[in-house]
Scaffold this motif. Structure first.
Motif, PDB file in Angstrom:
ATOM      1  N   VAL A   1       1.285  -1.630  -0.292  1.00 47.39           N
ATOM      2  CA  VAL A   1      -0.125  -0.260  -0.667  1.00 47.39           C
ATOM      3  C   VAL A   1       0.564   1.416  -0.352  1.00 47.39           C
ATOM      4  O   VAL A   1       0.284   2.095  -1.036  1.00 47.39           O
ATOM      5  CB  VAL A   1      -0.883   0.256   0.761  1.00 47.39           C
ATOM      6  CG1 VAL A   1      -1.417   1.225   1.224  1.00 47.39           C
ATOM      7  CG2 VAL A   1      -2.160  -0.961   1.054  1.00 47.39           C
TER       8      VAL A   1
ATOM      9  N   GLU B   1      -4.285  -1.686  -2.730  1.00 45.25           N
ATOM     10  CA  GLU B   1      -5.415  -0.499  -1.992  1.00 45.25           C
ATOM     11  C   GLU B   1      -6.161  -1.374  -0.610  1.00 45.25           C
ATOM     12  O   GLU B   1      -6.761  -2.934  -1.562  1.00 45.25           O
ATOM     13  CB  GLU B   1      -6.271   0.317  -2.762  1.00 45.25           C
ATOM     14  CG  GLU B   1      -5.513   1.696  -3.832  1.00 45.25           C
ATOM     15  CD  GLU B   1      -6.317   2.100  -5.557  1.00 45.25           C
ATOM     16  OE1 GLU B   1      -6.373   3.487  -4.695  1.00 45.25           O
ATOM     17  OE2 GLU B   1      -7.236   1.408  -5.044  1.00 45.25           O
TER      18      GLU B   1
ATOM     19  N   THR C   1      -3.275  -1.073  -7.670  1.00 48.40           N
ATOM     20  CA  THR C   1      -4.030  -0.097  -8.216  1.00 48.40           C
ATOM     21  C   THR C   1      -3.582   0.074  -9.792  1.00 48.40           C
ATOM     22  O   THR C   1      -3.047  -0.800  -9.744  1.00 48.40           O
ATOM     23  CB  THR C   1      -2.415   1.027  -7.681  1.00 48.40           C
ATOM     24  OG1 THR C   1      -1.295   0.743  -7.992  1.00 48.40           O
ATOM     25  CG2 THR C   1      -2.813   1.685  -6.059  1.00 48.40           C
TER      26      THR C   1
END
Length: 165
Positions: A89, A95, A111
């Motif tokens: 992250v 995410e 992502t």
């Protein structure tokens, strides 16, 4: 005592060993290029695969992976997965999104950056691999698949006799 292999059998198994070695080295290069460690890369590839299969309707899975499922896939603890996910992250590769059915859980999703990086680094390789697969005569493909599947099943059995002969 090792079995007595024919030359063709030895050549087949040597080719598989070389393929495994080359795959391991390719993943190491990809990890370096993406600035993640090999376990992080395995995690990203798994999450991306699950999400893409769900997006294409090839799977009844949710478009994401729970931390528990990722831990199970990797064979590590949920505590270790938490550290791994925090790292991915922070690096902009994963995410956490709310789980649509379980308020206590989250789903991990890649992502756009992660998808783009993976596609950039692997697109050419996948195209070359597709050409090689297409060059295998259609009538030989079932035998090649069965050979590789049988080797995989045997390696996954996990039994290894380490006692002295």
């Amino acid at each position: 005592m090792a079995p007595d292999y024919t030359t063709d059998e030895r050549d087949l198994l040597r080719a598989v060993r070389e393929l495994v070695r080359a795959d391991r080295e390719m993943r190491t290069r990809l990890s370096g290029a993406m600035r993640v460690n090999p376990t992080d890369l395995r995690s990203l590839r798994h999450v991306i695969r699950v999400v893409e299969e769900a997006e294409r309707g090839e799977s009844a899975e949710l478009p994401g992976v729970t931390p528990r499922r990722l831990a199970d896939h990797l064979g590590i603890t949920t505590a270790a997965v938490t550290v791994l996910v925090d790292r991915l992250v922070a690096s902009g590769h994963l995410e956490r999104v709310p789980h649509p059915r379980d308020r206590r859980s989250v789903l991990l999703v890649p992502t756009e950056q992660a998808r783009r990086e993976m596609a950039t680094h692997l697109a050419d390789m996948h195209e070359r691999m597709k050409r090689i697969a297409a060059a295998v005569p259609a009538e030989a493909r079932p035998a090649v698949v069965e050979f590789l599947t049988a080797l995989t099943r045997e390696m996954e059995r996990g039994t290894l006799d380490l006692s002295p002969s």
